[in-house]
Design a protein around this motif. Structure first.
Motif, PDB file in Angstrom:
ATOM      1  N   SER A 323       0.803  -1.218   0.000  1.00  0.00           N
ATOM      2  CA  SER A 323       0.000   0.000   0.000  1.00  0.00           C
ATOM      3  C   SER A 323       0.837   1.269   0.000  1.00  0.00           C
ATOM      4  CB  SER A 323      -0.940  -0.001   1.216  1.00  0.00           C
ATOM      5  OG  SER A 323      -0.189  -0.117   2.414  1.00  0.00           O
ATOM      6  N   THR A 324       2.066   1.216   0.555  1.00  0.00           N
ATOM      7  CA  THR A 324       2.874   2.435   0.692  1.00  0.00           C
ATOM      8  C   THR A 324       4.187   2.389  -0.076  1.00  0.00           C
ATOM      9  OG1 THR A 324       3.998   1.587   2.678  1.00  0.00           O
ATOM     10  CG2 THR A 324       1.926   2.789   2.997  1.00  0.00           C
ATOM     11  N   GLY A 325       4.642   1.202  -0.477  1.00  0.00           N
ATOM     12  CA  GLY A 325       5.927   1.089  -1.159  1.00  0.00           C
ATOM     13  C   GLY A 325       7.118   1.122  -0.223  1.00  0.00           C
ATOM     14  N   VAL A 326       6.875   1.092   1.095  1.00  0.00           N
ATOM     15  CA  VAL A 326       7.968   1.105   2.069  1.00  0.00           C
ATOM     16  C   VAL A 326       8.780  -0.184   1.955  1.00  0.00           C
ATOM     17  CG1 VAL A 326       8.533   1.129   4.532  1.00  0.00           C
ATOM     18  CG2 VAL A 326       6.749   2.621   3.649  1.00  0.00           C
ATOM     19  N   LEU A 327      10.109  -0.058   1.985  1.00  0.00           N
ATOM     20  CA  LEU A 327      11.000  -1.207   1.868  1.00  0.00           C
ATOM     21  C   LEU A 327      11.484  -1.647   3.245  1.00  0.00           C
ATOM     22  CD1 LEU A 327      13.160  -0.119  -1.213  1.00  0.00           C
ATOM     23  CD2 LEU A 327      11.275  -1.746  -1.178  1.00  0.00           C
ATOM     24  N   PHE A 328      11.600  -2.974   3.433  1.00  0.00           N
ATOM     25  CA  PHE A 328      12.096  -3.552   4.674  1.00  0.00           C
ATOM     26  C   PHE A 328      13.267  -4.478   4.354  1.00  0.00           C
ATOM     27  CE2 PHE A 328       7.511  -2.905   5.010  1.00  0.00           C
ATOM     28  CZ  PHE A 328       7.409  -2.116   6.149  1.00  0.00           C
ATOM     29  N   PHE A 329      14.267  -4.476   5.233  1.00  0.00           N
ATOM     30  CA  PHE A 329      15.446  -5.316   5.044  1.00  0.00           C
ATOM     31  C   PHE A 329      15.802  -5.982   6.369  1.00  0.00           C
ATOM     32  CE2 PHE A 329      15.586  -1.779   2.094  1.00  0.00           C
ATOM     33  CZ  PHE A 329      15.817  -2.405   0.886  1.00  0.00           C
ATOM     34  N   ILE A 330      16.272  -7.226   6.277  1.00  0.00           N
ATOM     35  CA  ILE A 330      16.613  -7.994   7.477  1.00  0.00           C
ATOM     36  C   ILE A 330      17.952  -8.678   7.271  1.00  0.00           C
ATOM     37  CG2 ILE A 330      15.879  -9.773   9.111  1.00  0.00           C
ATOM     38  CD1 ILE A 330      13.077  -9.573   7.911  1.00  0.00           C
ATOM     39  N   GLU A 331      18.794  -8.605   8.292  1.00  0.00           N
ATOM     40  CA  GLU A 331      19.981  -9.449   8.367  1.00  0.00           C
ATOM     41  C   GLU A 331      19.789 -10.382   9.564  1.00  0.00           C
ATOM     42  OE1 GLU A 331      24.847  -9.254   9.027  1.00  0.00           O
ATOM     43  OE2 GLU A 331      23.592  -7.523   9.450  1.00  0.00           O
ATOM     44  N   SER A 348      12.767   1.960   5.287  1.00  0.00           N
ATOM     45  CA  SER A 348      12.760   3.313   4.730  1.00  0.00           C
ATOM     46  C   SER A 348      11.737   4.211   5.418  1.00  0.00           C
ATOM     47  CB  SER A 348      12.473   3.258   3.222  1.00  0.00           C
ATOM     48  OG  SER A 348      11.255   2.572   2.959  1.00  0.00           O
ATOM     49  N   ASP A 349      10.905   3.644   6.290  1.00  0.00           N
ATOM     50  CA  ASP A 349       9.940   4.417   7.062  1.00  0.00           C
ATOM     51  C   ASP A 349       9.816   3.784   8.440  1.00  0.00           C
ATOM     52  OD1 ASP A 349       7.909   5.893   8.139  1.00  0.00           O
ATOM     53  OD2 ASP A 349       6.372   5.301   6.700  1.00  0.00           O
ATOM     54  N   ALA A 350      10.421   4.412   9.441  1.00  0.00           N
ATOM     55  CA  ALA A 350      10.497   3.812  10.775  1.00  0.00           C
ATOM     56  C   ALA A 350       9.130   3.567  11.392  1.00  0.00           C
ATOM     57  CB  ALA A 350      11.324   4.707  11.704  1.00  0.00           C
ATOM     58  N   SER A 351       8.097   4.294  10.973  1.00  0.00           N
ATOM     59  CA  SER A 351       6.777   4.125  11.585  1.00  0.00           C
ATOM     60  C   SER A 351       6.157   2.770  11.256  1.00  0.00           C
ATOM     61  CB  SER A 351       5.841   5.244  11.114  1.00  0.00           C
ATOM     62  OG  SER A 351       5.646   5.182   9.704  1.00  0.00           O
ATOM     63  N   SER A 352       6.619   2.118  10.193  1.00  0.00           N
ATOM     64  CA  SER A 352       6.064   0.816   9.805  1.00  0.00           C
ATOM     65  C   SER A 352       6.882  -0.354  10.312  1.00  0.00           C
ATOM     66  CB  SER A 352       5.972   0.722   8.268  1.00  0.00           C
ATOM     67  OG  SER A 352       5.215   1.775   7.736  1.00  0.00           O
ATOM     68  N   LEU A 353       8.011  -0.077  10.963  1.00  0.00           N
ATOM     69  CA  LEU A 353       8.946  -1.148  11.307  1.00  0.00           C
ATOM     70  C   LEU A 353       8.389  -2.090  12.366  1.00  0.00           C
ATOM     71  CD1 LEU A 353      11.664  -2.258  10.585  1.00  0.00           C
ATOM     72  CD2 LEU A 353      12.716  -0.795  12.295  1.00  0.00           C
ATOM     73  N   THR A 354       7.646  -1.556  13.341  1.00  0.00           N
ATOM     74  CA  THR A 354       7.111  -2.400  14.411  1.00  0.00           C
ATOM     75  C   THR A 354       6.182  -3.472  13.858  1.00  0.00           C
ATOM     76  OG1 THR A 354       7.255  -0.586  16.000  1.00  0.00           O
ATOM     77  CG2 THR A 354       5.806  -2.425  16.554  1.00  0.00           C
ATOM     78  N   ARG A 355       5.316  -3.082  12.941  1.00  0.00           N
ATOM     79  CA  ARG A 355       4.391  -4.049  12.343  1.00  0.00           C
ATOM     80  C   ARG A 355       5.135  -5.096  11.530  1.00  0.00           C
ATOM     81  NH1 ARG A 355       0.251  -0.969   8.874  1.00  0.00           N
ATOM     82  NH2 ARG A 355      -0.688  -3.038   8.742  1.00  0.00           N
ATOM     83  N   PHE A 356       6.218  -4.669  10.862  1.00  0.00           N
ATOM     84  CA  PHE A 356       6.934  -5.613  10.018  1.00  0.00           C
ATOM     85  C   PHE A 356       7.692  -6.642  10.845  1.00  0.00           C
ATOM     86  CE2 PHE A 356      10.822  -6.885   7.742  1.00  0.00           C
ATOM     87  CZ  PHE A 356      10.230  -7.585   6.714  1.00  0.00           C
ATOM     88  N   HIS A 357       8.412  -6.212  11.886  1.00  0.00           N
ATOM     89  CA  HIS A 357       9.156  -7.243  12.630  1.00  0.00           C
ATOM     90  C   HIS A 357       8.233  -8.129  13.459  1.00  0.00           C
ATOM     91  CE1 HIS A 357       9.108  -5.377  16.626  1.00  0.00           C
ATOM     92  NE2 HIS A 357       9.759  -4.328  16.233  1.00  0.00           N
TER      93      HIS A 357
END
Length: 373
Positions: A323-331, A348-357
């Motif tokens: 929906s937003t195009g925000v990119l997430f990366f994990i090592e 690329s957008d810290a506000s979405s990071l909690t939901r992603f992890h």
């Protein structure tokens, strides 16, 4: 084949003997098991595609529909592992199954595989090459007492998990009729409180306020029980019946089609600031291939993994929010000797990071991590 799923170290020895046994195996179960084995482990046997090709060329001589079904599945699996050697063979087999096969199960299976490949090759691989869980115990080895307890729950998920419900149900319903469950087997019917039917005339219940009358801040609480005056009781009589709708970390819409080139991944990774680090305790250390398939089913794509046999296995993943195009990366660093994982998240957008992890963590739960109490 089930023995090899339990004793995985036997696979290599069994595989090396198959070429000399192809013509010797005559019974249906034996041929089916041999074909299945070639599909599951054929990437480690140079002759595997040609052994299957010989069977495909003589498929009209195969009387068993079970063996023909297994041949379709094994040819599909081996195609995804060794496509150049299997493409023509698979095309010939699918053409036979669709145009000439008279057994409906085999015909329908071939048509299903053809349509999957035509629609999306990657999705077809995900469906056909699902990683099978190792067999921990055969039914014949179970104690009589365990079998008796499972018989009681025959028509439930207990038969699938081979465990009584109290061992895999992690949470209880918000309320039960006449008795509170405490994690044991649950109340029997005679212990439930009887329901008394009222003979009084029914009275009109006041209507709940229209949607427009509900305060804007309460829109997510519509599933909480409402009193006659339209107000939710303190704490809710039964609580929120669907708390997942109120949980901001419940889900995230990741794009299943998004792919990134290695150079772009590296550029993004080094340009983004240091992100959050999460530590996970693992029940079982995942193999890189299994982890890759599990992440892909959650729309998280594997970019690279370190070679096997090391004390710490590193895996790099990425995803994009649809929906937003925000990119997430994990090592992810998997500590094989400590049964733990350390994951560094960048976004690329810290506000979405909690939901992603949280989405990443839930992908691990139940398979390699313990379920939440």
């Amino acid at each position: 084949q089930e023995l090899v799923r339990k004793y995985t170290w036997m696979a290599e020895g069994v595989l090396s003997q198959i070429p000399s046994c192809v013509d010797a195996v005559q019974d249906v179960d034996g041929r089916g098991a041999m074909v299945c084995f070639l599909g599951e482990h054929g990437q480690d046997l140079p002759e595997a595609p040609y052994l299957l090709e010989h069977m495909v060329d003589h498929i009209t001589d195969e009387e068993s529909s079970e063996v023909r079904l297994q041949l379709l599945t094994s040819a599909m699996k081996l195609f995804f592992k060794r496509p150049p050697e299997c493409q023509l063979m698979l095309g010939k087999l699918l053409e036979y199954a669709i145009d000439e096969e008279t057994h409906m199960d085999v015909h329908d299976r071939g048509l299903l595989y053809y349509r999957l490949l035509k629609k999306d090759v990657r999705e077809a691989e995900r469906v056909v090459c699902t990683v099978k869980q190792p067999v921990e115990q055969f039914t014949e080895d179970q104690h009589a007492e365990t079998k008796d307890r499972l018989i009681v729950h025959l028509n439930t998920l207990a038969s699938v998990y081979q465990k009584v419900p109290s061992l895999f149900i992690s949470s209880q319903p918000p309320y039960t009729m006449g008795s509170v469950q405490t994690g044991q087997e649950g109340p029997i019917l005679s212990e439930l409180a009887p329901v008394e039917l009222s003979t009084a005339e029914p009275t009109a219940m006041p209507l709940a306020p229209p949607v427009s009358a509900v305060p804007s801040g309460a829109s997510s609480d519509l599933l909480i029980s409402v009193d006659g005056d339209g107000q939710a009781p303190a704490g809710g009589q039964y609580g929120d019946l669907m708390p997942i709708l109120q949980d901001p970390t419940a889900c995230i819409d990741l794009d299943p089609e998004f792919r990134l080139m290695p150079q772009a991944f590296q550029q993004h990774w080094f340009s983004l600031p240091e992100g959050e680090t999460q530590q996970y305790e693992l029940l079982v250390v995942p193999q890189p291939t299994e982890l890759e398939h599990t992440m892909l089913s959650s729309n998280i794509v594997t970019m690279a993994t370190s070679p096997p046999g090391q004390e710490v296995t590193k895996c790099f993943f990425y995803a994009q929010q649809a929906s937003t195009g925000v990119l997430f990366f994990i090592e992810a660093s998997i500590h094989n000797t400590k049964s733990s994982m350390t994951a560094v998240f960048k976004c690329s957008d810290a506000s979405s990071l909690t939901r992603f992890h949280e989405h990443f963590r839930k992908s691990l739960v139940g398979k390699w991590m313990a379920m939440e109490p």
